[in-house]
Design an enzyme around this catalytic site. Sequence first.
Site, PDB file in Angstrom:
ATOM      1  N   ASP A   1       0.797  -1.224   0.000  1.00  0.00           N
ATOM      2  CA  ASP A   1       0.000   0.000   0.000  1.00  0.00           C
ATOM      3  C   ASP A   1       0.835   1.283   0.000  1.00  0.00           C
ATOM      4  OD1 ASP A   1      -1.447  -2.186   0.786  1.00  0.00           O
ATOM      5  OD2 ASP A   1      -2.728  -1.094   2.166  1.00  0.00           O
TER       6      ASP A   1
ATOM      7  N   TRP B   1       4.679 -11.341   2.582  1.00  0.00           N
ATOM      8  CA  TRP B   1       4.078 -10.477   3.596  1.00  0.00           C
ATOM      9  C   TRP B   1       4.725 -10.712   4.968  1.00  0.00           C
ATOM     10  CZ3 TRP B   1       1.156  -6.326   3.634  1.00  0.00           C
ATOM     11  CH2 TRP B   1       0.525  -5.934   4.823  1.00  0.00           C
TER      12      TRP B   1
ATOM     13  N   ASP C   1      -6.401   2.743   8.444  1.00  0.00           N
ATOM     14  CA  ASP C   1      -6.103   3.548   7.260  1.00  0.00           C
ATOM     15  C   ASP C   1      -6.715   4.943   7.309  1.00  0.00           C
ATOM     16  OD1 ASP C   1      -5.071   1.095   6.595  1.00  0.00           O
ATOM     17  OD2 ASP C   1      -6.632   0.599   5.157  1.00  0.00           O
TER      18      ASP C   1
ATOM     19  N   ASP D   1     -11.998  -4.920   1.042  1.00  0.00           N
ATOM     20  CA  ASP D   1     -11.063  -5.954   1.481  1.00  0.00           C
ATOM     21  C   ASP D   1     -11.412  -7.328   0.926  1.00  0.00           C
ATOM     22  OD1 ASP D   1      -8.956  -7.111   2.885  1.00  0.00           O
ATOM     23  OD2 ASP D   1     -10.182  -7.469   4.660  1.00  0.00           O
TER      24      ASP D   1
END
Length: 522
Positions: free
Chosen positions: A4, A28, A128, A215
Site C-alpha cells: 500500500d 508479507w 487507514d 477488502d
Amino acid sequence: MISDPSGPMFYKGWYHFFYQHNPEAAVWGNIVWGHAVSRNLINWFYLPHALVPEHWYDIGGCFTGAATMLQDGSIVMLYTGATKDKVQIINQAYPADLSDPLLINWVKFSGNPILVQPPGIGLTEFRDPSTAWSTPTGTWRFTIGTKRNTTGISLMYETENFMNYTLLDEVLHGVPHTGMWECVDLYPVSLTGMNGLDTSVNGPLVKHVLKASIDEQQRDYYAVGSYDVKKDAWTPDDPDVDVGIELRYDYGKFYASRTFYDEKKQRRVLWGFSRETDSEDADRKKGWACLQIVPREITYDNKTKANVLQWPVEEVESLRSNKKEFSNVKVGAGSIVPLNVGKTTQLDITAEFEIDKNALEGVEGGAVAYNCTTSHGASARSALGPFGLLVLANNDHSEQTAVYFYIAKGTDGNLRTFFCTDQSRSTKATDVRTENYGSAVRVLDNEKFSVRILVDHSIVEAFAQGGRTVITSRIYPTEAIEGAARVFLFNNATRIGVTATSVKVWEMDSASLKFYPGLEKV
C-alpha cells in the site's frame, strides 16, 4: 515486498512517497514504511525507512496512513499500527526537522495511540486514516475505514489541534453488503476545469469522489457525489452507482490506492500498487514482489459527468524515444497486422480505431451482455469484435497479451462497448494465474475508440477513452522478452473491418531508482 502507498505529498521541491514494505523477504510480514523522494515522479531516490515497528502500539507492523499539511507549514502523519495481537489502532508521527526537504527522520507522538476502536467495531477492522480536510469552523476532519456486520462504512473524526479527537455521530457513508472498507479516500474534483483541488476545497462547482478499497474483493471502488460539511455526510449522485457497486479505478490487478494534491502543478495524483499473480516460491526466487503503478493524474469527466478520468502523469513522456507512427492501417475481419516498432519490452502506445459504419448497419442487434472476465477473450469471434492490440507477443502469437474493444449491438440499434485485456496466453509459465479483465466503457457519438498502453517487462497499464476505464495487468512472459517482444494490431470480428486511424509507438527509457547519495542502504 512492497504494498500500500501511504502519505504521498509534495514538500520543498520533492515528491515524497511512503509505502508498506517488508525489507526482509518477498512475502508479507515485518511491515515498515519505506520512503522515497523524487523531483519529477519518475526518477526516485530511496531513503531510510520512515517508520518501523518498535513500540507496543505498532510492534505488529506500521500500516497504511496519510499525511496532512497544516497552514503553518507543519506536517501530521496519521498511520495504522498493529499490536503484537494484531489489534489495529491509529497513531501519529511528525517530521523531526521541517527544514530538511528530504524529511529523513520521523518522530512518533508520545501520546500514541491517538485512537482505538469505538464500541461495535472489530479489533482488526479499524484502519487507514485519510488525509484530513479543514472545515469552515477551523476544525479538521478525516475518515477511517471499517465495517458493521456486512456494511462497509467510513467513520468520521474531528480535531482542532491534532491532539484531541472526537468521533462524530454520523458516518461519512456506508453501503450494505460491501464488507470491510480500507484505504478510504475523499477528495474534491472541479466541475469547471481540469486542475486538481486541495483536499479542503468545497462549494457549488465541486463534486466529491469517495473511494474505498473493498477488502473481501481486493478491489478499489469509487463513486461521484456531494459532501455536505454541515451534515458530515457524503451522498452519491446516483444511488445505483454507489461505492462498491459499479465504478472501479482499475479493473485489473490494482489495489489500496491513495491520492494527494500536488500543489506544484495543481493536480491530483493517484498512486496504487499491483500484486503478483505468480507463486510465492517464484517471488522468493526473484527476491521481490509487487509493483507501484505509474502515478496517474485524476480529473472529473466533464463529458459523461458520471466518472473520473485517469491518465499517466505528463512526466512519463520524458522517457519516450524513437517514435514510430502509423496512419490509416486497415485491419480486416479476422486479420492480424504486425507493427514494425523494433523489439523492445518498454513501450508507450497510443491508438485510435474506427469501424466500418456501413457494415455496422447490416449487423442485427441482439443481447448486449458481455463479461470480459468470463468470455473467451481475444480469441473469440463475433460480429463486432474483439479488436485492438497484441503486446508482449512473440512471433507466432503463442505468447501475447491482448488489449481490446468488444462492441455489442442491442435490438434497439444502440451500441455498448467493452474494454478488456486477455492474459490467457500472456505466459508459458505454469505457476501464474492468467485472468482476463475489463468492463464497459462509454464511447460517445463523436469519439473514436481510443487506447493508451504503457508496456513494461512485467506490467501492462491500459487506458481507454482518455482514462474512463483502466486495466492493469501483471505479465510474466517467458519468450516475448527483451529483443523478442513484438506488437500487432488484430481484428477478430466476423462482420466489420477496423481502421487504425492513428498509432503512435515510443520506446521508453527506464526510470532511475537509486539510493540517495551518502545514505546507507537499509
